[in-house]
Design a protein around this motif. Sequence first.
Motif, PDB file in Angstrom:
ATOM      1  N   GLU A 112       9.851 -44.322 -10.364  1.00 28.40           N
ATOM      2  CA  GLU A 112      10.497 -45.531  -9.866  1.00 28.40           C
ATOM      3  C   GLU A 112      11.992 -45.443 -10.163  1.00 28.40           C
ATOM      4  OE1 GLU A 112       8.856 -48.990 -11.707  1.00 28.40           O
ATOM      5  OE2 GLU A 112       6.828 -48.543 -11.056  1.00 28.40           O
ATOM      6  N   GLU A 128      14.173 -48.471   0.859  1.00 32.65           N
ATOM      7  CA  GLU A 128      12.853 -47.907   1.179  1.00 32.65           C
ATOM      8  C   GLU A 128      12.959 -46.826   2.246  1.00 32.65           C
ATOM      9  OE1 GLU A 128       9.987 -51.716   0.157  1.00 32.65           O
ATOM     10  OE2 GLU A 128      10.847 -51.566   2.173  1.00 32.65           O
ATOM     11  N   ARG A 144       7.152 -42.061   1.226  1.00 35.13           N
ATOM     12  CA  ARG A 144       7.321 -43.469   1.573  1.00 35.13           C
ATOM     13  C   ARG A 144       7.897 -44.181   0.364  1.00 35.13           C
ATOM     14  NH1 ARG A 144       2.077 -46.602   2.497  1.00 35.13           N
ATOM     15  NH2 ARG A 144       2.521 -47.606   0.524  1.00 35.13           N
ATOM     16  N   ASP A 146       8.317 -47.786  -1.455  1.00 34.00           N
ATOM     17  CA  ASP A 146       7.864 -49.176  -1.545  1.00 34.00           C
ATOM     18  C   ASP A 146       8.641 -49.835  -2.674  1.00 34.00           C
ATOM     19  OD1 ASP A 146       5.874 -49.074   0.448  1.00 34.00           O
ATOM     20  OD2 ASP A 146       4.423 -48.251  -0.961  1.00 34.00           O
ATOM     21  N   PHE A 148      10.320 -53.767  -4.446  1.00 37.37           N
ATOM     22  CA  PHE A 148      10.245 -55.220  -4.560  1.00 37.37           C
ATOM     23  C   PHE A 148      11.501 -55.690  -5.271  1.00 37.37           C
ATOM     24  CE2 PHE A 148       8.371 -53.627  -8.429  1.00 37.37           C
ATOM     25  CZ  PHE A 148       8.797 -54.486  -9.427  1.00 37.37           C
ATOM     26  N   ASP A 156       5.596 -53.360 -11.011  1.00 37.49           N
ATOM     27  CA  ASP A 156       4.992 -53.956  -9.832  1.00 37.49           C
ATOM     28  C   ASP A 156       3.502 -54.149 -10.087  1.00 37.49           C
ATOM     29  OD1 ASP A 156       4.666 -54.948  -7.277  1.00 37.49           O
ATOM     30  OD2 ASP A 156       4.665 -52.974  -6.333  1.00 37.49           O
TER      31      ASP A 156
END
Length: 157
Positions: A112, A128, A144, A146, A148, A156
Amino acid sequence: LAEEAARRAIATPGKTFKAGPHLSYRMDGMWLRCELPSKRRFLCYPRAALDPTGSLSYEGQDLAKRWSIIQTYGGKLIENITQAIARDCLRESMLAIDAELGHQQLMTVHVEDVLEVPYDAGPLAEVEEIMGRPIDWAPDLPLRGDGFETVFYRKDD
């Protein structure tokens, strides 16, 4: 393939052995080196050896953080490779985020990237999209991103 290439490299120092089209192993001095697809760096196993029973080992820190002989096998080598490739992919994305968006990247947690951005910095979708782009050294690897948004860092759900 990884375990067999590692074994062959230990048995034949100074010679490189392929472990499929994108990985190779070589024993240089006391180091077993696994060259990763990014060609940026190696995974290194100090004092790698084959014991009399044929078990593959190297010196490393055990669970108590003491240096000792660590037994390993093909599955563990693949786990190390997978984690290193994931880290190399994250690095590529981080460099692109920095170059294109200029967001302050505070830290990484496993794979991350934690960013600090102003509220009006633009949509999360830009980050993203960058994280999902193909990488030169792994063009067919499906990626990909992802993300938030949150005021304070948290994992997450």
